[in-house]
Design a protein around this motif. Structure first.
Motif, PDB file in Angstrom:
ATOM      1  N   PHE A 226       0.826  -1.212   0.000  1.00 21.70           N
ATOM      2  CA  PHE A 226       0.000   0.000   0.000  1.00 21.70           C
ATOM      3  C   PHE A 226       0.858   1.260   0.000  1.00 21.70           C
ATOM      4  O   PHE A 226       0.520   2.256  -0.654  1.00 21.70           O
ATOM      5  N   ALA A 227       1.944   1.235   0.764  1.00 24.75           N
ATOM      6  CA  ALA A 227       2.821   2.406   0.837  1.00 24.75           C
ATOM      7  C   ALA A 227       3.414   2.717  -0.537  1.00 24.75           C
ATOM      8  O   ALA A 227       3.477   3.882  -0.948  1.00 24.75           O
ATOM      9  N   LEU A 231       2.458   6.008  -2.833  1.00 24.82           N
ATOM     10  CA  LEU A 231       3.618   6.897  -2.901  1.00 24.82           C
ATOM     11  C   LEU A 231       3.904   7.569  -1.562  1.00 24.82           C
ATOM     12  O   LEU A 231       4.119   8.784  -1.479  1.00 24.82           O
ATOM     13  N   ILE A 232       3.884   6.773  -0.501  1.00 23.34           N
ATOM     14  CA  ILE A 232       4.234   7.290   0.820  1.00 23.34           C
ATOM     15  C   ILE A 232       5.372   6.447   1.393  1.00 23.34           C
ATOM     16  O   ILE A 232       5.633   5.344   0.913  1.00 23.34           O
ATOM     17  N   ASN A 233       6.040   6.983   2.403  1.00 22.93           N
ATOM     18  CA  ASN A 233       7.158   6.269   3.018  1.00 22.93           C
ATOM     19  C   ASN A 233       6.680   4.975   3.680  1.00 22.93           C
ATOM     20  O   ASN A 233       5.693   4.980   4.414  1.00 22.93           O
ATOM     21  N   TYR A 234       7.410   3.913   3.418  1.00 22.80           N
ATOM     22  CA  TYR A 234       7.137   2.651   4.118  1.00 22.80           C
ATOM     23  C   TYR A 234       7.920   2.652   5.427  1.00 22.80           C
ATOM     24  O   TYR A 234       9.139   2.804   5.443  1.00 22.80           O
ATOM     25  N   ILE A 235       7.208   2.516   6.539  1.00 24.89           N
ATOM     26  CA  ILE A 235       7.835   2.520   7.858  1.00 24.89           C
ATOM     27  C   ILE A 235       7.537   1.179   8.525  1.00 24.89           C
ATOM     28  O   ILE A 235       6.432   0.959   9.040  1.00 24.89           O
ATOM     29  N   PRO A 236       8.483   0.255   8.504  1.00 28.46           N
ATOM     30  CA  PRO A 236       8.259  -1.075   9.086  1.00 28.46           C
ATOM     31  C   PRO A 236       7.823  -0.994  10.550  1.00 28.46           C
ATOM     32  O   PRO A 236       8.428  -0.290  11.352  1.00 28.46           O
TER      33      PRO A 236
END
Length: 272
Positions: A226-227, A231-236
């Motif tokens: 989804f990130a 087009l948003i930052n992926y933050i685990p």
């Protein structure tokens, strides 16, 4: 907690894999905090009434009807909100997640500041609690610690950057100025709820709406598919915060049951 327990037995009982899905645990978190509030709400309100027989001190400059109707209503209803969030989050979240503990500890810290404020109001039987400067200094101090901890656990590539959703390359690295932005957001958000509060259900309903929004943001930020698509930052690991937001939504619904007219309890600064 249930997620960790389920992982131990998922090889024997395949249906326990359901606990790995954040969406399932968000729904369970909402229901758990809601039912906790409904079941134990009246008990907690009765205990609050015992320690504050005169109820929350009402400001004299308010409407006369408000002064008369609200007299004797206990405050510190935030205790119910905080307890339901803590219990539900601990039951349904991944207890190994750092973001979860940052959220819960932040909740406790700001709740304690509000509790001290409410206690001073009750003790002095006036609407004046902690001095405004004292409250702001405490909030800034703890917000700084929270911000530094977040920076420490985030990836170096995104720790001081702000990405603008839906714009692929619009990412601004603010460097150390990021701390100023973080302090403004944390302290500003806490006081925004405090300023919104004042009438039955006035603050708790916007809190639910905001919690729903942040639950969605946390979920998509923590999901690499989804990130990337949005087009948003992926933050685990950030997706686990949606479970915390779910607990907040459920606790808000439960509190609203007791706060709707005629209000049995006010959230007070402990909650706001």
């Amino acid at each position: 907690m249930f997620k960790l327990i389920a992982q131990e037995f998922v090889s024997q009982y395949s249906f326990l894999s359901l606990f790995n899905f954040i969406t399932f645990r968000v729904g369970a978190s909402i229901l758990t905090s809601l039912f906790f509030s409904l079941i134990f709400g009246q008990f907690i309100i009765n205990k609050l009434s015992l320690v504050q027989p005169e109820g929350q001190p009402i400001r004299k400059d308010g409407p006369e009807t408000h002064i008369i109707q609200k007299a004797g209503t206990p405050t510190m209803g935030g205790v119910l909100i905080i307890l339901s969030i803590l219990i539900s989050s601990i039951l349904w979240s991944d207890l190994h997640n750092n973001f979860l503990w940052i959220g819960l500890i932040s909740l406790l810290i700001f709740g304690i500041i509000g509790f001290v404020d409410d206690f001073k109001k009750i003790k002095s039987n006036s609407s004046s609690g902690l001095k405004g400067t004292t409250r702001i200094v405490l909030q800034l101090f703890f917000a700084l610690i929270i911000s530094l901890v977040i920076l420490y656990i985030l990836d170096d590539k995104i720790d001081t950057s702000i990405a603008f959703p839906f714009f692929k390359n619009l990412i601004i690295n603010f460097g150390y100025f990021y701390l100023v932005i973080s302090l403004f957001i944390i302290v500003g958000s806490a006081n925004a709820v405090n300023l919104t509060d004042g009438l039955d259900g006035l603050a708790i309903v916007p809190v639910m709406i905001v919690a729903m929004t942040f639950a969605f943001i946390a979920y998509v930020s923590g999901n690499i598919v989804f990130a990337d698509y949005l087009l948003i930052n992926y933050i685990p690991g950030s997706g686990e915060l949606s479970v915390l937001c779910g607990a907040l939504i459920g606790s808000a619904l439960g509190f609203l049951w007791f706060n709707a007219p005629p209000a049995k309890v006010f959230m007070g600064d402990t909650g706001s």
